[in-house]
Design a protein around this motif. Sequence first.
Motif, PDB file in Angstrom:
ATOM      1  N   ARG A  21      -2.227   8.546  -7.279  1.00 24.83           N
ATOM      2  CA  ARG A  21      -2.418   7.082  -8.194  1.00 24.83           C
ATOM      3  C   ARG A  21      -1.384   6.377  -7.620  1.00 24.83           C
ATOM      4  O   ARG A  21      -1.779   4.977  -7.435  1.00 24.83           O
ATOM      5  N   LEU A  22       0.080   6.872  -7.985  1.00 25.93           N
ATOM      6  CA  LEU A  22       0.995   5.641  -7.785  1.00 25.93           C
ATOM      7  C   LEU A  22       0.616   5.127  -5.901  1.00 25.93           C
ATOM      8  O   LEU A  22       1.241   3.801  -5.758  1.00 25.93           O
ATOM      9  N   GLN A  23       1.186   6.424  -5.503  1.00 29.59           N
ATOM     10  CA  GLN A  23       0.860   5.574  -4.110  1.00 29.59           C
ATOM     11  C   GLN A  23      -0.346   5.593  -3.250  1.00 29.59           C
ATOM     12  O   GLN A  23      -0.300   4.318  -2.860  1.00 29.59           O
ATOM     13  N   GLN A  24      -1.461   5.357  -4.298  1.00 32.65           N
ATOM     14  CA  GLN A  24      -2.527   4.405  -4.163  1.00 32.65           C
ATOM     15  C   GLN A  24      -2.964   3.473  -4.506  1.00 32.65           C
ATOM     16  O   GLN A  24      -2.871   2.101  -3.958  1.00 32.65           O
ATOM     17  N   ASN A  81      -0.162   1.499  -1.760  1.00 33.36           N
ATOM     18  CA  ASN A  81      -0.943   0.922  -0.895  1.00 33.36           C
ATOM     19  C   ASN A  81      -2.095   0.139  -0.870  1.00 33.36           C
ATOM     20  O   ASN A  81      -2.010  -0.972  -0.097  1.00 33.36           O
ATOM     21  N   SER A  82      -2.158  -0.504  -1.877  1.00 34.99           N
ATOM     22  CA  SER A  82      -3.818  -0.971  -2.308  1.00 34.99           C
ATOM     23  C   SER A  82      -2.988  -3.071  -2.784  1.00 34.99           C
ATOM     24  O   SER A  82      -3.329  -3.375  -1.967  1.00 34.99           O
ATOM     25  N   GLN A  83      -1.659  -2.689  -3.342  1.00 36.67           N
ATOM     26  CA  GLN A  83      -1.059  -3.679  -3.642  1.00 36.67           C
ATOM     27  C   GLN A  83      -0.794  -4.223  -1.839  1.00 36.67           C
ATOM     28  O   GLN A  83      -0.746  -5.536  -2.418  1.00 36.67           O
ATOM     29  N   PHE A 120      -1.560  -8.161  -0.957  1.00 37.57           N
ATOM     30  CA  PHE A 120      -0.513  -8.841  -0.933  1.00 37.57           C
ATOM     31  C   PHE A 120      -0.304  -9.141   0.992  1.00 37.57           C
ATOM     32  O   PHE A 120      -0.282 -10.238   0.985  1.00 37.57           O
ATOM     33  N   GLN A 121      -0.979  -8.532   2.041  1.00 37.29           N
ATOM     34  CA  GLN A 121      -0.423  -8.215   3.728  1.00 37.29           C
ATOM     35  C   GLN A 121      -1.649  -9.579   3.518  1.00 37.29           C
ATOM     36  O   GLN A 121      -1.411 -10.728   4.603  1.00 37.29           O
ATOM     37  N   GLU A 141       6.545  -7.323  -6.927  1.00 40.98           N
ATOM     38  CA  GLU A 141       5.755  -6.173  -8.118  1.00 40.98           C
ATOM     39  C   GLU A 141       5.586  -5.195  -6.719  1.00 40.98           C
ATOM     40  O   GLU A 141       5.502  -4.112  -6.776  1.00 40.98           O
ATOM     41  N   VAL A 142       5.735  -6.072  -5.356  1.00 42.56           N
ATOM     42  CA  VAL A 142       4.562  -5.377  -4.195  1.00 42.56           C
ATOM     43  C   VAL A 142       5.959  -4.110  -4.180  1.00 42.56           C
ATOM     44  O   VAL A 142       5.522  -2.966  -4.285  1.00 42.56           O
TER      45      VAL A 142
END
Length: 109
Positions: free
Chosen positions: A52-55, A58-60, A64-65, A75-76
């Motif tokens: 969950r932390l990795q997902q 990655n989504s953040q 952001f990009q 934060e990202v």
Amino acid sequence: MSSPAIQSALQQMQQLASQASQQPLQGSQVSTAVGQGSFGSELQASIQRINRLQQTANSQAVAFQSGESDLALNEVMADMQKASVAFQMGMQVRNRLVTAYKDVMNMQV
């Protein structure tokens, strides 16, 4: 760097520090629940938390990009670092478990 920029950075650092100081409270709540389940279920829950932390990181990063959200870079980056540290911890636990398994399998009975 201008004075308002320094003040803004200082305020963001203080917010992150206050969030980090609240983190151990959540960890102590988790530690009281540990021991009620089996080793396998605890291991699986830890792997799911790492996932969950990795997902989330990655989504953040993608958001952001692409500029879709109003996330700040710090934060990202902080969430990406949390995911990285959690993954490294998971790898170390896996390595220790494999070593322990090999040690048990090589024992003379």
